[in-house]
Design an enzyme around this catalytic site. Sequence first.
Site, PDB file in Angstrom:
ATOM      1  N   LYS A 169      88.507  35.564  19.431  1.00 11.83           N
ATOM      2  CA  LYS A 169      87.496  35.962  18.150  1.00 11.83           C
ATOM      3  C   LYS A 169      88.191  35.546  16.954  1.00 11.83           C
ATOM      4  O   LYS A 169      89.221  36.012  16.470  1.00 11.83           O
ATOM      5  CB  LYS A 169      87.248  37.451  17.944  1.00 11.83           C
ATOM      6  CG  LYS A 169      86.110  37.752  17.281  1.00 11.83           C
ATOM      7  CD  LYS A 169      86.087  39.358  16.637  1.00 11.83           C
ATOM      8  CE  LYS A 169      87.009  39.438  15.477  1.00 11.83           C
ATOM      9  NZ  LYS A 169      86.450  38.506  14.245  1.00 11.83           N
ATOM     10  N   GLU A 244     100.917  41.907  15.477  1.00 11.22           N
ATOM     11  CA  GLU A 244     101.541  41.082  14.487  1.00 11.22           C
ATOM     12  C   GLU A 244     100.718  41.782  13.022  1.00 11.22           C
ATOM     13  O   GLU A 244      99.781  41.171  12.898  1.00 11.22           O
ATOM     14  CB  GLU A 244     101.548  39.657  14.438  1.00 11.22           C
ATOM     15  CG  GLU A 244     102.875  39.133  13.603  1.00 11.22           C
ATOM     16  CD  GLU A 244     102.357  38.951  12.117  1.00 11.22           C
ATOM     17  OE1 GLU A 244     102.545  39.923  11.636  1.00 11.22           O
ATOM     18  OE2 GLU A 244     101.637  37.929  11.866  1.00 11.22           O
ATOM     19  N   CYS A 278     101.908  36.118   6.236  1.00 13.06           N
ATOM     20  CA  CYS A 278     102.637  37.315   6.328  1.00 13.06           C
ATOM     21  C   CYS A 278     103.991  37.279   6.321  1.00 13.06           C
ATOM     22  O   CYS A 278     104.715  38.362   5.723  1.00 13.06           O
ATOM     23  CB  CYS A 278     102.241  37.720   7.919  1.00 13.06           C
ATOM     24  SG  CYS A 278     102.854  36.503   9.086  1.00 13.06           S
ATOM     25  N   GLU A 380     102.188  45.344   1.028  1.00 15.10           N
ATOM     26  CA  GLU A 380     101.913  43.941   1.354  1.00 15.10           C
ATOM     27  C   GLU A 380     101.037  43.384   0.238  1.00 15.10           C
ATOM     28  O   GLU A 380      99.772  43.369   0.329  1.00 15.10           O
ATOM     29  CB  GLU A 380     101.722  43.547   2.775  1.00 15.10           C
ATOM     30  CG  GLU A 380     101.563  41.906   3.015  1.00 15.10           C
ATOM     31  CD  GLU A 380     101.166  41.742   4.476  1.00 15.10           C
ATOM     32  OE1 GLU A 380     101.537  40.511   4.931  1.00 15.10           O
ATOM     33  OE2 GLU A 380     100.294  42.536   4.931  1.00 15.10           O
TER      34      GLU A 380
END
Length: 476
Positions: A169, A244, A278, A380
């Site tokens: 997906k 992750e 990331c 983040e």
Amino acid sequence: MDMLINGTAAPAADETWIEVTNPATGECIDRVPRGSKEEVNAAVEAADAAFGEWSKKTTRDRGLILYRAAELIRRDHKALAALLTREQGKPIRESTDEVRGCANIFEYYASIAGLPAGETVTLGKAGDCLVTRVPLGVCAAIIPWNMPVLIMGWKVGPAILAGNTLVLKPASTTPLTNLRIAGLMQEAGLPQGVLNVVTGPGETTGAALVQHPRVKKISFTGDCATGHRIREMTKDHLKVLTLELGGSDPMIVMADADIPKAIEGALRGRFYNAGQICTAVKRLYLHEKIAEEFMRLLTAKAESLTVGNGLSPGTDMGPLNSAEQLGRINSVVSETIGRDEGVIRTGGYPLTGSGYSKGFFYKPTLITDVAPDAALLTNEIFGPVLPVVTVPDLGAAIREANRSKYGLGASVWTKDISTVKRVYDEVNAGIIWVNRHLIVPPEVPFGGTNESGVGRENGSKALDSYTQSKTMYLGW
């Protein structure tokens, strides 16, 4: 552009569509189906039906298909890179690197197809054991919008080499290049049903895939909150998970570092892909002896970056991927300044006017004097904003680096091997770079600690997460 199920185009009649927007212009460039639970079921059924024959093939035969797919990706890399830039926004040279990176990953896994995947255990008079690795079955991969082609390679390569079938997906904002590569894999000889792509929102299509009882493993790359939801949704199914979940990577620059090299590292590490990675440099810690000069040079470099349409020659940084991303970045910077939690050195605002009015552009931003508990350091920040903190020594840098709830990557810039060893031993991260940042070759295991997730991708060990051991006990 239709959804692929079992190697054929899914019917589009009476379906609700998702528009894919060029983040540099705001224009709709294509649309994909908003997949429902029924499409997910069909994809899983196709994968389940294909698993028996695919799992019986030798790893060499499966590797050859990956190798042919890599050849086709290289053949079409210019068109694929242009499509990726149009849907994601990154400069064309970055898209080209990413597309070639996917080919590299497929070639790598093809190259290790002949590695032994088991062991023998001799027990003397008690007999002997043969331990093999067998595929899990139907696996699911949910990939993000920031590096959709590279991360597709990370998940597809080891999954199908190990003998599994896969339902993938893609992110709703960047499904087009993933669909095109899936088609190239079929052209390379991948049998129908081995790789199936279903498009749709995470809260419906993704949730249906995660909860499907015949899906044995889920590999997800994305935000921390979604990772926790996936873990909660699968707690009663005993699925194998690779999660992750991002990071807040610190970059530590000591007084003895190669300053020009470190400046280039900070610049690329933060503003590559508009900071939407990331493992981007998300916190910069400078030793006080070099901080002032470092910031003077870094500021000049950041101000010289050309921001624009990724397809335009000379563009250093493209737009953010969506209006939502632009809003999040603008909000966190405004809140930081409004609370006196930092001082803007350069940037700090969306770009508007000629060439920017319809896109999602943000000025490359450096913020100094950042408060220890500011969101810029504790969360983040997925965009072109770099908070900078001055530290008196290595011990302080390590303490600040470890204050984050994440633990994906970190880098140290120094010429002192004892400094390197201390950072490696004490900083909480899955990967420590020395005098570089951001690069993750396919041979290198990748993953984090703490809230950055569980499991590892890349490298030969990634095959272990797509297989399970099976033992034959021989009693002579």
